[in-house]
Design a protein around this motif. Structure first.
Motif, PDB file in Angstrom:
ATOM      1  N   UNK A  12       0.837  -1.204   0.000  1.00 58.60           N
ATOM      2  CA  UNK A  12       0.000   0.000   0.000  1.00 58.60           C
ATOM      3  C   UNK A  12       0.870   1.251   0.000  1.00 58.60           C
ATOM      4  N   UNK A  13       1.917   1.235   0.827  1.00 61.01           N
ATOM      5  CA  UNK A  13       2.834   2.380   0.883  1.00 61.01           C
ATOM      6  C   UNK A  13       3.602   2.537  -0.425  1.00 61.01           C
ATOM      7  N   UNK A  14       4.040   1.405  -1.007  1.00 59.54           N
ATOM      8  CA  UNK A  14       4.812   1.453  -2.250  1.00 59.54           C
ATOM      9  C   UNK A  14       3.977   2.013  -3.395  1.00 59.54           C
ATOM     10  N   UNK A  54      -9.292  -7.277   1.803  1.00 60.07           N
ATOM     11  CA  UNK A  54      -7.858  -6.948   1.813  1.00 60.07           C
ATOM     12  C   UNK A  54      -7.384  -6.526   0.429  1.00 60.07           C
ATOM     13  N   UNK A  55      -7.857  -7.246  -0.598  1.00 65.45           N
ATOM     14  CA  UNK A  55      -7.441  -6.908  -1.966  1.00 65.45           C
ATOM     15  C   UNK A  55      -7.919  -5.507  -2.324  1.00 65.45           C
ATOM     16  N   UNK A  56      -9.126  -5.173  -1.948  1.00 64.84           N
ATOM     17  CA  UNK A  56      -9.654  -3.842  -2.252  1.00 64.84           C
ATOM     18  C   UNK A  56      -8.957  -2.774  -1.419  1.00 64.84           C
ATOM     19  N   UNK A  57      -8.769  -3.066  -0.137  1.00 63.22           N
ATOM     20  CA  UNK A  57      -8.284  -2.044   0.787  1.00 63.22           C
ATOM     21  C   UNK A  57      -6.803  -1.720   0.584  1.00 63.22           C
ATOM     22  N   UNK A  58      -5.963  -2.756   0.554  1.00 60.76           N
ATOM     23  CA  UNK A  58      -4.524  -2.522   0.468  1.00 60.76           C
ATOM     24  C   UNK A  58      -4.041  -2.289  -0.959  1.00 60.76           C
ATOM     25  N   UNK A  59      -4.665  -2.949  -1.949  1.00 57.80           N
ATOM     26  CA  UNK A  59      -4.195  -2.862  -3.330  1.00 57.80           C
ATOM     27  C   UNK A  59      -5.079  -1.959  -4.187  1.00 57.80           C
ATOM     28  N   UNK A  60      -6.089  -1.353  -3.554  1.00 56.80           N
ATOM     29  CA  UNK A  60      -6.988  -0.418  -4.216  1.00 56.80           C
ATOM     30  C   UNK A  60      -7.562  -1.021  -5.493  1.00 56.80           C
ATOM     31  N   UNK A  61      -7.918  -2.296  -5.411  1.00 58.66           N
ATOM     32  CA  UNK A  61      -8.384  -3.018  -6.586  1.00 58.66           C
ATOM     33  C   UNK A  61      -9.854  -2.752  -6.863  1.00 58.66           C
ATOM     34  N   UNK A  70      -2.728  -0.056 -11.698  1.00 62.38           N
ATOM     35  CA  UNK A  70      -4.108  -0.374 -11.340  1.00 62.38           C
ATOM     36  C   UNK A  70      -4.238  -1.875 -11.091  1.00 62.38           C
ATOM     37  N   UNK A  71      -5.115  -2.242 -10.168  1.00 64.01           N
ATOM     38  CA  UNK A  71      -5.382  -3.634  -9.852  1.00 64.01           C
ATOM     39  C   UNK A  71      -6.874  -3.906  -9.946  1.00 64.01           C
ATOM     40  N   UNK A  72      -7.211  -5.149 -10.250  1.00 62.99           N
ATOM     41  CA  UNK A  72      -8.623  -5.521 -10.297  1.00 62.99           C
ATOM     42  C   UNK A  72      -8.790  -6.982  -9.914  1.00 62.99           C
TER      43      UNK A  72
END
Length: 443
Positions: A144-146, A181-188, A163-165
């Motif tokens: 998330x920081x990276x 977790x995928x949505x929250x940390x990776x903004x998917x 971008x992630x999905x």
């Protein structure tokens, strides 16, 4: 309810649920705002999204901002994995065609997948990604920081989108914690999809096309009946040289292919001040992008008495880190081929060779996602163009998940830059290698 009591209860909930403090959660949410504004997508469709249907909470609006520092462990792990992966891919295509991959794209897609792994499967993926010694909370927080730091770019001459999905078969259920977790940390972007709809592949491919600026228009050909989930990363980079090449200086010169046979090719030329390094085996130069040189295009050219094969024998993260400290400013002249290349590869064999074989088998343990899941395919596509103005590059990685209960075991399967060279695009601020390439025949 008393406000202080409510705040304390929420803090305790976050500690138990994610292993992070509420203050850290607010910082992550701040990254969410940055990513969504840069990438231009909503995190979840409130009517159709998986999270909306599951009733899971959405990320909160940040109440305070916190600077997230670069996790050097994650950068080192990503680069180490990247060079190992590049080495495995080269075993197949070293002398046949140009190779260009994005280790960062593959690592991010597999890190999302790692969130659903358990037991020995999780250990195998961690070993492959060089993530030993980091727990899941640390890995997710570091990514998330990276992502926030990589996208924190104010240089008008450099564009970077990541971008992630996640695309879930609407007929299957997945662990809510995994999806969140995928949505929250990776903004998917997290979506339910009817995988039986003939239009489903195009819906996914259009997302990839939009997030690679049209450079990669297809990552999914067909959706197999046993496939239930796709985790996809897309990266788009466009940078103008800090010192652009004069088009009037571009002329035809010989480029010597791997066989030693010359072919006439348009070559760009310029002189100036560069960060340069020379050893007994190669010459190396860094060509910066933009006004601040945060990103650079690195070229490593084996000397006449050496070759790419010998160079690749020494290409690893330890030598790379050492080489990066040896560059110093020096006046010089460079002649570089103008080129454009597209590359695609299925990474199953390479990842199995690096230790992830269990994740592709019926022994896979992805209980963090749900029951009876395994990886069926990891596909990777890239695009790169280098010309007088700068560099444009894109990558997409798709991790396909299947329901093992519904699939059969598959059948077993078996510095005058005028010669082949290695190249990389690196974020000089964090040290993260975004792209690596082997150019043996510029087209």
């Amino acid at each position: 309810m008393n406000p202080q009591k409510y705040s304390s209860m929420r803090e305790n909930f976050m500690q138990r649920r994610y292993g992070v403090s509420l203050g850290r959660r607010y910082a992550m949410a701040a990254a969410s705002v940055v990513l969504c504004s840069v990438l231009g997508y909503s995190q979840v469709d409130s009517n159709k999204g998986v999270l909306a249907q599951s009733g899971l909470p959405q990320p909160e609006t940040p109440l305070q901002k916190k600077t997230l520092k670069t996790d050097t462990k994650l950068v080192e792990s990503s680069n180490k994995f990247g060079f190992k992966l590049f080495s495995e891919v080269l075993k197949k295509d070293r002398d046949q065609k140009n190779v260009f991959i994005s280790p960062s794209s593959v690592a991010i897609a597999l890190a999302m997948t790692y969130n659903g792994a358990s037991g020995t499967t999780q250990l195998a993926i961690a070993k492959t990604l060089e993530l030993q010694g980091l727990n899941l909370s640390e890995i997710n927080s570091s990514y998330a920081a990276a992502l926030k730091q990589l996208l924190n770019n104010s240089d008008p001459k450099v564009q970077l989108n990541i971008a992630n999905s996640l695309w879930a078969n609407k007929n299957f259920s997945f662990q809510p914690d995994f999806l969140q977790r995928i949505q929250y940390f990776y903004k998917a972007k997290v979506s339910n999809l009817n995988f039986q709809d003939p239009a489903a592949p195009n819906i996914i491919n259009n997302w990839v096309k939009d997030n690679t600026n049209g450079k990669i228009d297809r990552i999914i050909e067909i959706i197999e009946p046993s496939q239930v989930l796709f985790l996809i990363n897309a990266i788009y980079f466009k940078g103008k040289w800090s010192q652009e090449f004069d088009k009037s200086q571009t002329a035809q010169y010989p480029f010597y292919t791997i066989s030693g046979k010359p072919k006439q090719h348009p070559m760009m030329s310029q002189d100036g001040d560069y960060r340069y390094y020379e050893s007994k085996q190669f010459q190396a130069v860094s060509l910066p992008y933009g006004k601040d040189g945060k990103f650079s295009f690195y070229i490593f050219l084996p000397k006449q008495n050496s070759n790419l094969k010998a160079f690749y024998q020494n290409l690893n993260v330890e030598n790379w880190d050492k080489w990066m400290t040896q560059f110093s400013k020096q006046k010089g002249f460079i002649r570089l081929p103008r080129f454009k290349s597209e590359y695609d590869v299925t990474l199953n064999d390479a990842l199995k060779a690096l230790g992830m074989e269990e994740a592709f088998s019926n022994k896979a343990n992805f209980s963090g996602m749900g029951k009876n899941f395994a990886i069926s395919e990891v596909k990777h596509k890239t695009f790169v163009e280098v010309n007088e103005e700068g560099t444009e590059a894109a990558a997409a990685t798709s991790v396909a998940i299947v329901a093992t209960a519904f699939r059969e075991e598959p059948e077993p399967f078996r510095m005058i830059v005028d010669r082949p060279f290695f190249c990389a695009i690196r974020d000089n601020q964090t040290g993260r290698v975004l792209f690596t390439g082997s150019i043996i025949d510029p087209q």
